[in-house]
Design an enzyme around this catalytic site. Structure first.
Site, PDB file in Angstrom:
ATOM      1  N   GLY A 249       0.771  -1.248   0.000  1.00 46.72           N
ATOM      2  CA  GLY A 249       0.000   0.000   0.000  1.00 46.72           C
ATOM      3  C   GLY A 249       0.791   1.280   0.000  1.00 46.72           C
ATOM      4  O   GLY A 249       0.226   2.354   0.208  1.00 46.72           O
ATOM      5  N   HIS A 316      -0.807  -6.937 -11.665  1.00 46.44           N
ATOM      6  CA  HIS A 316      -0.427  -6.740 -13.073  1.00 46.44           C
ATOM      7  C   HIS A 316       1.081  -6.552 -13.231  1.00 46.44           C
ATOM      8  O   HIS A 316       1.585  -6.512 -14.361  1.00 46.44           O
ATOM      9  CB  HIS A 316      -1.215  -5.583 -13.691  1.00 46.44           C
ATOM     10  CG  HIS A 316      -0.656  -4.219 -13.444  1.00 46.44           C
ATOM     11  ND1 HIS A 316      -0.732  -3.211 -14.369  1.00 46.44           N
ATOM     12  CD2 HIS A 316      -0.014  -3.691 -12.372  1.00 46.44           C
ATOM     13  CE1 HIS A 316      -0.156  -2.121 -13.890  1.00 46.44           C
ATOM     14  NE2 HIS A 316       0.281  -2.384 -12.683  1.00 46.44           N
TER      15      HIS A 316
END
Length: 415
Positions: A249, A316
């Site tokens: 994060g 990704h």
């Protein structure tokens, strides 16, 4: 005859949608788009004005198709080997910063600043003007800024993004075919076009770690959100979530926004040690009891138990092999009913390839290939990824909020 009908239809689409866009500009007392230095940097079309946004996209897509049709396939096959040479030189030698917006300069003055000859400056700048609308030369030898170079002068993030794309991404693309030939179907992030372009056996992340300047430029490229946080906050049922872990994060922007909006949620932000130290130092005192920072490598066993584990643009960056390891590393901490949210772009199905959203995601998919042997994924591939990680994961589905770029991809732990 078919081509003639199509090009006429395209011209009609362009005309009608340009009228729609022009009416919006007139009604809102907005200036006409131009290439002058004082032009609008972007058309301020509100997110909820779907008709004008659609008209703009239709104009762009139709102009591209019309240009391709009237160019013809043989000419389209010509490769422009010098397309961005002038832009790279301008950025490298900071010619765009050699004089102020609103002022003018000369080839001679640019030569003194750059150390190049007047001849080399002139040929580079005129190539950039003709091919990219960089600068303007309305009077012979008198150079002023254009809308594009004015943006570069006033927006450091845009300038940095262009530098990274030309200096890091473009060379990797030229080596992507070599990488696929050398390592067919590799899932390793050090067997890529980027690695070959850098004459290295290391991954992009390891290469940047050895060069903080390059690493910082790359990190800055992604510091500007591609969509507002409310796209996530407004489109998920947070009322029954009490604990939230943002895995990878960074400095905690999502967790902070979530904690501010929903006081009943306690958040943990996990990232590399230096990153979480920096994030904790930025945290407002009022949130210290509800936002915690924790050093964690997401390939190692998860220790924090939570209702939701959130991944923003993490998967990704990795091939299936490593995404499965990330999901498996969560298992030691998962309680029955825990949810996994993956928040990123989704590859469109075949029937949506013509949509306005398709091309950016397809391009991003190829970029991930050449940089990291990673990928964007279709909906069915997410189902398979969770299944391969562990049969106790139940894939719930994916949705794209209206106006959003990313999809909210969700699974539940039924173990």
């Amino acid at each position: 005859m078919a081509s003639q009908k199509r090009i006429v239809k395209l011209s009609s689409i362009i005309a009608s949608n340009t009228t729609t866009l022009n009416n919006f500009l007139v009604e809102n007392n907005l200036p006409e788009p131009s290439f002058e230095a004082d032009a609008l940097w972007a058309l301020p079309i509100p997110d909820d004005n779907v008709d004008v946004k659609a008209a703009r996209i239709a104009i762009i897509d139709s102009c591209i198709e019309l240009q391709a049709l009237v160019t013809g396939p043989k000419e389209l096959l010509r490769y422009d080997a010098v397309a961005y040479v002038s832009v790279r030189i301008i950025l490298r030698l900071k010619l765009d910063k050699s004089f102020l917006v609103g002022a003018s300069t000369s080839f001679e003055a640019m030569a003194k600043v750059s150390g190049l000859s007047v001849m080399n400056v002139r040929r580079v700048v005129r190539h950039a003007i003709l091919c990219h609308r960089f600068f303007q030369e309305k009077k012979p030898g008198v150079i002023t800024h254009s809308a594009l170079t004015a943006v570069l002068a006033g927006d450091a993030l845009t300038r940095n993004a262009l530098i990274v794309q030309l200096q890091e991404f473009a060379p990797a693309g030229t080596k992507a075919a070599d990488a696929l030939e050398n390592w067919p179907n590799s899932e390793e992030n050090n067997e890529t076009g980027f690695s070959l372009a850098n004459n290295s056996t290391k991954s992009m992340y390891d290469i940047f770690a050895l060069d903080p300047g390059r690493g910082s430029r790359f990190g800055t490229l992604f510091s500007r959100p591609d969509e507002p946080f409310h796209m996530l906050l407004d489109n998920y049922p947070w009322h029954d979530v009490e604990t939230f872990v943002d895995v990878g994060g960074s400095h905690g922007s999502i967790a902070v926004a979530l904690a501010e909006r929903f006081p009943h949620i306690k958040c943990v932000v996990q990232d590399l040690p230096d990153t979480v130290v920096e994030g904790a130092s930025r945290l407002a005192p009022a949130l210290k009891d509800r936002v915690e920072f924790m050093a964690h490598d997401f390939f190692t066993a998860q220790a924090a138990t939570a209702d939701v584990y959130y991944f923003r643009s993490i998967f990704h960056n990795w091939s299936d092999k490593y995404c499965i390891k990330i999901l498996q590393a969560l298992i030691p901490a998962l309680k029955h009913g825990a949810r996994i949210i993956i928040h990123e772009r989704m590859l469109p199905p075949h029937d949506a390839l013509a949509s306005a959203d398709a091309k950016p995601v397809i391009k991003m998919d190829i970029l991930m290939l050449q940089l990291l042997n990673a990928q964007q994924r279709e909906a069915e591939e997410w189902l398979e990824l969770f299944r391969r990680a562990d049969s106790r994961y139940r894939y719930i589905g994916a949705k794209q909020p209206k106006g959003g770029v990313r999809w909210i991809i969700e699974a539940r732990w039924d173990g």
